[in-house]
Structures are given as structure tokens and as C-alpha cells.
Write a protein that holds these residues in place. Structure first.
Motif, PDB file in Angstrom:
ATOM      1  N   LEU A 101       2.709   6.273  -0.867  1.00  0.00           N
ATOM      2  CA  LEU A 101       2.845   4.933  -1.427  1.00  0.00           C
ATOM      3  C   LEU A 101       3.546   3.993  -0.452  1.00  0.00           C
ATOM      4  N   LEU A 102       4.665   4.419   0.095  1.00  0.00           N
ATOM      5  CA  LEU A 102       5.396   3.553   1.016  1.00  0.00           C
ATOM      6  C   LEU A 102       4.586   3.301   2.284  1.00  0.00           C
ATOM      7  N   GLY A 103       3.874   4.331   2.731  1.00  0.00           N
ATOM      8  CA  GLY A 103       3.005   4.132   3.892  1.00  0.00           C
ATOM      9  C   GLY A 103       1.896   3.143   3.603  1.00  0.00           C
ATOM     10  N   ALA A 104       1.356   3.182   2.389  1.00  0.00           N
ATOM     11  CA  ALA A 104       0.282   2.262   2.009  1.00  0.00           C
ATOM     12  C   ALA A 104       0.800   0.831   1.913  1.00  0.00           C
ATOM     13  N   ILE A 105       1.986   0.651   1.363  1.00  0.00           N
ATOM     14  CA  ILE A 105       2.568  -0.694   1.276  1.00  0.00           C
ATOM     15  C   ILE A 105       2.732  -1.277   2.680  1.00  0.00           C
ATOM     16  N   ALA A 106       3.288  -0.485   3.590  1.00  0.00           N
ATOM     17  CA  ALA A 106       3.487  -0.958   4.962  1.00  0.00           C
ATOM     18  C   ALA A 106       2.156  -1.264   5.637  1.00  0.00           C
ATOM     19  N   HIS A 107       1.151  -0.422   5.401  1.00  0.00           N
ATOM     20  CA  HIS A 107      -0.158  -0.607   6.030  1.00  0.00           C
ATOM     21  C   HIS A 107      -0.848  -1.870   5.528  1.00  0.00           C
ATOM     22  N   VAL A 108      -0.857  -2.071   4.228  1.00  0.00           N
ATOM     23  CA  VAL A 108      -1.599  -3.206   3.648  1.00  0.00           C
ATOM     24  C   VAL A 108      -0.873  -4.529   3.875  1.00  0.00           C
ATOM     25  N   LEU A 109       0.429  -4.548   3.719  1.00  0.00           N
ATOM     26  CA  LEU A 109       1.177  -5.813   3.850  1.00  0.00           C
ATOM     27  C   LEU A 109       1.513  -6.147   5.294  1.00  0.00           C
ATOM     28  N   GLY A 110       1.433  -5.190   6.180  1.00  0.00           N
ATOM     29  CA  GLY A 110       1.668  -5.468   7.593  1.00  0.00           C
ATOM     30  C   GLY A 110       3.061  -6.011   7.847  1.00  0.00           C
ATOM     31  N   ASP A 111       3.125  -7.120   8.609  1.00  0.00           N
ATOM     32  CA  ASP A 111       4.419  -7.699   8.973  1.00  0.00           C
ATOM     33  C   ASP A 111       5.198  -8.191   7.759  1.00  0.00           C
ATOM     34  N   ALA A 112       4.486  -8.455   6.641  1.00  0.00           N
ATOM     35  CA  ALA A 112       5.173  -8.926   5.429  1.00  0.00           C
ATOM     36  C   ALA A 112       6.015  -7.814   4.799  1.00  0.00           C
ATOM     37  N   ALA A 113       5.743  -6.575   5.174  1.00  0.00           N
ATOM     38  CA  ALA A 113       6.527  -5.452   4.651  1.00  0.00           C
ATOM     39  C   ALA A 113       7.777  -5.294   5.507  1.00  0.00           C
ATOM     40  N   THR A 114       8.736  -6.148   5.280  1.00  0.00           N
ATOM     41  CA  THR A 114       9.967  -6.143   6.064  1.00  0.00           C
ATOM     42  C   THR A 114      10.790  -4.892   5.767  1.00  0.00           C
ATOM     43  N   PRO A 115      11.730  -4.564   6.645  1.00  0.00           N
ATOM     44  CA  PRO A 115      12.602  -3.419   6.357  1.00  0.00           C
ATOM     45  C   PRO A 115      13.306  -3.529   5.015  1.00  0.00           C
ATOM     46  N   GLU A 116      13.707  -4.743   4.619  1.00  0.00           N
ATOM     47  CA  GLU A 116      14.371  -4.918   3.322  1.00  0.00           C
ATOM     48  C   GLU A 116      13.432  -4.566   2.174  1.00  0.00           C
ATOM     49  N   ILE A 117      12.178  -5.021   2.271  1.00  0.00           N
ATOM     50  CA  ILE A 117      11.196  -4.723   1.221  1.00  0.00           C
ATOM     51  C   ILE A 117      10.919  -3.225   1.162  1.00  0.00           C
ATOM     52  N   MET A 118      10.757  -2.595   2.310  1.00  0.00           N
ATOM     53  CA  MET A 118      10.477  -1.161   2.317  1.00  0.00           C
ATOM     54  C   MET A 118      11.657  -0.371   1.768  1.00  0.00           C
ATOM     55  N   ASP A 119      12.867  -0.783   2.106  1.00  0.00           N
ATOM     56  CA  ASP A 119      14.044  -0.103   1.584  1.00  0.00           C
ATOM     57  C   ASP A 119      14.132  -0.257   0.066  1.00  0.00           C
ATOM     58  N   ALA A 120      13.859  -1.481  -0.425  1.00  0.00           N
ATOM     59  CA  ALA A 120      13.925  -1.720  -1.872  1.00  0.00           C
ATOM     60  C   ALA A 120      12.879  -0.900  -2.612  1.00  0.00           C
ATOM     61  N   TRP A 121      11.662  -0.820  -2.066  1.00  0.00           N
ATOM     62  CA  TRP A 121      10.620  -0.054  -2.753  1.00  0.00           C
ATOM     63  C   TRP A 121      10.879   1.451  -2.658  1.00  0.00           C
ATOM     64  N   GLY A 122      11.531   1.879  -1.589  1.00  0.00           N
ATOM     65  CA  GLY A 122      11.928   3.289  -1.525  1.00  0.00           C
ATOM     66  C   GLY A 122      12.913   3.631  -2.625  1.00  0.00           C
ATOM     67  N   LYS A 123      13.907   2.760  -2.815  1.00  0.00           N
ATOM     68  CA  LYS A 123      14.882   2.984  -3.882  1.00  0.00           C
ATOM     69  C   LYS A 123      14.224   2.911  -5.253  1.00  0.00           C
TER      70      LYS A 123
ATOM     71  N   ILE B 237      -3.435  -1.480  -2.009  1.00  0.00           N
ATOM     72  CA  ILE B 237      -2.313  -0.573  -1.745  1.00  0.00           C
ATOM     73  C   ILE B 237      -2.558   0.788  -2.378  1.00  0.00           C
ATOM     74  N   THR B 238      -2.982   0.801  -3.635  1.00  0.00           N
ATOM     75  CA  THR B 238      -3.169   2.094  -4.305  1.00  0.00           C
ATOM     76  C   THR B 238      -4.390   2.842  -3.762  1.00  0.00           C
ATOM     77  N   GLU B 239      -5.442   2.117  -3.366  1.00  0.00           N
ATOM     78  CA  GLU B 239      -6.568   2.787  -2.715  1.00  0.00           C
ATOM     79  C   GLU B 239      -6.114   3.475  -1.432  1.00  0.00           C
ATOM     80  N   GLU B 240      -5.340   2.746  -0.631  1.00  0.00           N
ATOM     81  CA  GLU B 240      -4.833   3.314   0.614  1.00  0.00           C
ATOM     82  C   GLU B 240      -3.903   4.487   0.331  1.00  0.00           C
ATOM     83  N   MET B 241      -3.095   4.369  -0.725  1.00  0.00           N
ATOM     84  CA  MET B 241      -2.184   5.448  -1.075  1.00  0.00           C
ATOM     85  C   MET B 241      -2.953   6.732  -1.386  1.00  0.00           C
ATOM     86  N   TYR B 242      -4.024   6.617  -2.187  1.00  0.00           N
ATOM     87  CA  TYR B 242      -4.775   7.817  -2.538  1.00  0.00           C
ATOM     88  C   TYR B 242      -5.510   8.401  -1.337  1.00  0.00           C
ATOM     89  N   LYS B 243      -5.953   7.543  -0.410  1.00  0.00           N
ATOM     90  CA  LYS B 243      -6.580   8.062   0.808  1.00  0.00           C
ATOM     91  C   LYS B 243      -5.605   8.956   1.563  1.00  0.00           C
TER      92      LYS B 243
END
Length: 403
Positions: free
Chosen positions: A104-126, A27-33
Motif C-alpha cells: 500500500l505505501l509503495g503504491a501511494i508513493a508510486h501513484v502520487l510521485g513527488d506529491a507523496a512527501t515524506p510527511e505524507i508517507m510517514d502519516a499514512w504509515g502510522k 493506488i489500490t490497483e497498483e497495491m494489488y499488483k
């Protein structure tokens, strides 16, 4: 103060800990890219820490620590303070934070794929913006304190190299004075300066170097080791001379001497890790503090150990006792000097176990493996955290050191 995270958000963040353990570095590698394609952001980072993955590893550990302690964020106070001080040194501003959020949020969604549910993305945004607001608030306090203090400034300030000295074949010191002739902000012994350097063929670079001079002097001194593969250290050693100008931010850092303490102090260093310690030592000597001082330093050889004449002179004057360890030198034929003990080999955990002073405060700086060994030994000996203080050069990649 930012609004505390609600229980649902904290529960979701805690539930992502297994995913962060498994995929945090990806995730962090993708974030820095994503982040470093922007020139205005890329110039804020140390490129070498990207190439060897030091920065992504450190950030992955910090994100994991944040998630693991989401219900007890008080445990992260030291980590947050270190990050805020580092950001201030690099002149990170509130307008930079949205770029990091998107990456960061884009990297989480990219790496976790379908596991990055809207609830997870909203929580990590907050969760991201809660921590970002904490950091922005603390950084503003530090910026304001610096700017309002005598000799303080905001942003980058030009410094002239008043003097340069070769301490060892690999280590050089540079004395810096304000190019505008103005007053000098009084740093805390142990802090560092951050530099913005324009290196031909490599563009803008950022680096931190510990201040090795005592607070209250009319200059800052930095003491830099020449790393053969180090872009900036090589440039400084080969191209920067008396009369040249460097741009620096206000002194920063959360590793500094506790000036009001009266307990014994032990300085425990290896290699160029002595630089912030020398500032502390000069500060103690200048204030004539009535504290027992022990200086313990490890180097490969005598030739590569900086500031040895100064330390031995202090030992001869009964200011301190000193132990020098030389990994590749014999000490059998060494003439004895008052207050100085020389040892063959490196500073070992076995030696430290036999030398622990339970009443002393230890200040430790050196390579990460060395610090892990020294800190672990002191903890095993029962010393409380308040008596074990240390500085990390670069980015911390060990979970214990992160916290």
C-alpha cells in the motif's frame, strides 16, 4: 488498544482526501499488483474480484472512508467489523499485515510521485498500522472465541458432503458434516463459511458461501448458484458430489438475525441472496419466536426461485406471509395459496414504499443495485439504521453500503 493517532497525523491524512478521490483506484490497483506477486498472499484472494476490479474499487472506497472519518473513527465501526469477520473467514493472520503495508505505501508513493512527501508517507504509515492493530486485536478475539466454543476450530477443517440437492436448474445445496465426526460450532443465522479449494489448473482458491441451514443442526448447508463464468461455482456444481471433502474455516460474518428482538421482521431478497435469509427463517421457525414474519423474494421465473415449496408450506401454517415477484413470468392464471401473493415484475421501489412497516426490522440481501434501491427506499421512509440490515455478496463498491 493501539495508541490513538496524534493531531498532526490526522490532519495530514485528512488533507490527502482530494488525492484519494482522484487517484484512489489507481493506488489500490497498483497495491494489488505488488501484493499478488507473492504466492502466500495471492492465494488468500478471489481472483475474479481482481479481474473485474471489484476488490480494488472496494478497497479504494474503504481507504477513502478511513481518511474522511479519521477524526471520528467511531463511524467506521460497522466497516471494521465486516473486514475483521471477512479476514477471520479467510484465516488472515498478523504476519500477513506487513506485506499489505509495503504494497500500500509503495503504491501511494508510486501513484502520487513527488506529491507523496515524506510527511505524507510517514502519516499514512502510522495510519495504516493503527488500523492494522485494531483489526489484528479484533480478529484475535474472534479466533479465540471460535476455538474455545463447543465444536469450534482454528484454521481449516475438513467437511464431507453428506447430501447434495438440486434446488433449481441453477442452484444446488450441499449438506456438510465434519469429516472427523466431531461436534459442530453453532453459527449465527445469516453467517457464512469460507472455503479453501484446490481446483485443477487454477490452484488454491478462496470463496465465501452463506450457510442456509438453521443454527443447531447437525450439519452446515450451503446453497450455491451456478454462474456460467464463475470458476468456483462451476467447479462445485460439476465436480463436487456426496462423499467428497471440502476445507472450511469457522463460520463468520456480521450479518445475522437479532434473536432477542420481538418486533416484526421482513426478509427482502432477490436471486441467490435468499441463502442467509433461509437460515434466519429456519432459526425463527425452530425457536417458535412470536414475531410477525413477511418474506419477500424476487426471481426471474418460478423455475429459478429456490425454496418456494418450503416457504409456501410455512405460509399455509400461518407462520409467515410471502410475496413472490417473477420478472419474466405472468401470474394471472396462478392458483391462490394461503398467505402467498404473487406479482409479475421485479420488486420495485414503488411497491416497497406502499408496503413499508415502520415497526419492522428489514433484512436485505441480493444484487448490489437491488440493495441500493431497497435500502434507499427504507431510509427515505424514515426507518432508522438499526432497522435496516443487509449482507453484501462480494466486495462493496458503493460508498453508502461501505459505511
Amino acid at each position: 488498544m493501539p495508541t490513538p493517532l496524534d493531531e498532526k497525523t490526522r490532519s495530514i491524512i485528512l488533507a490527502t482526501v482530494p488525492a484519494l478521490k482522484a487517484h484512489g483506484l489507481a493506488i489500490t490497483e497498483e497495491m494489488y499488483k505488488r501484493l499478488l506477486v507473492r504466492p502466500e498472499i495471492r492465494d488468500l484472494f478471489n481472483e475474479s474480484h481482481q479481474r473485474d476490479l471489484e476488490q480494488p474499487r472496494a478497497l479504494a472506497l474503504a481507504v477513502l472512508a478511513y481518511a474522511q472519518n479519521i477524526n471520528d473513527l467511531g463511524r467506521l465501526g460497522g466497516m471494521v467489523e465486516r473486514i475483521a469477520e471477512k479476514h477471520v473467514g479467510l484465516n488472515i493472520l498478523p504476519e500477513h499485515y506487513p506485506f499489505v503495508a509495503d504494497a500500500l505505501l509503495g503504491a501511494i508513493a508510486h501513484v502520487l510521485g513527488d506529491a507523496a512527501t515524506p510527511e505524507i508517507m510517514d502519516a499514512w504509515g502510522k495510519a495504516y498500522w493503527f488500523l492494522a492493530d485494531v483489526l489484528i486485536g479484533r480478529e484475535k478475539q474472534i479466533y479465540d472465541e471460535h476455538e474455545q466454543a463447543p465444536g469450534g476450530w482454528k484454521g481449516w477443517r475438513a467437511f464431507k458432503v453428506r447430501a447434495r440437492r438440486q434446488e433449481t436448474p441453477e442452484i444446488a445445496s450441499f449438506d456438510l458434516v465434519p469429516a472427523d465426526g466431531g461436534a459442530l460450532f453453532r453459527h449465527k443465522a445469516g453467517q457464512y463459511l469460507s472455503f479453501r479449494l484446490d481446483i485443477p489448473g487454477h490452484g488454491s482458491q478462496r470463496r465465501n458461501y452463506s450457510i442456509s441451514s438453521a443454527p443447531g443442526a447437525d450439519h452446515y448447508r450451503i446453497t450455491v448458484r451456478h454462474h456460467e463464468l464463475g470458476l468456483v461455482s462451476s467447479w462445485l456444481h460439476e465436480n463436487v458430489h456426496e462423499g467428497d471433502t471440502l476445507l472450511a474455516a469457522n463460520p463468520a460474518g456480521d450479518f445475522f438475525l437479532e434473536e432477542t428482538a420481538s418486533s416484526p421482521v421482513v426478509f427482502l431478497t432477490a436471486g441467490v441472496g435468499l441463502t442467509p435469509i433461509v437460515s434466519m427463517l429456519e432459526d425463527l421457525c425452530g425457536t417458535k419466536a412470536a414475531r410477525a414474519i413477511r418474506y419477500v423474494h424476487g426471481a426471474d421465473t418460478r423455475e429459478l426461485a429456490a425454496f418456494v415449496p418450503e416457504i409456501t408450506a410455512l405460509a399455509a401454517d400461518n407462520v409467515l406471509s410471502a410475496d413472490f415477484f417473477y420478472a419474466r413470468d405472468s401470474v394471472q392464471d396462478e392458483a391462490s395459496q394461503k398467505g402467498v401473493t404473487r406479482h409479475a415484475g421485479r420488486i420495485s421501489t414503488e411497491w416497497l414504499r406502499g408496503a413499508v412497516d415502520p415497526t419492522a426490522t428489514y433484512y436485505i440481501c441480493g444484487p448490489e443495485g437491488f440493495m441500493q434501491d431497497m435500502i434507499g427506499t427504507l431510509r427515505d421512509a424514515g426507518l432508522p439504521a438499526a432497522q435496516i440490515r443487509y449482507e453484501i455478496f462480494g466486495s462493496a463498491t458503493n460508498p453508502e453500503l461501505v459505511l
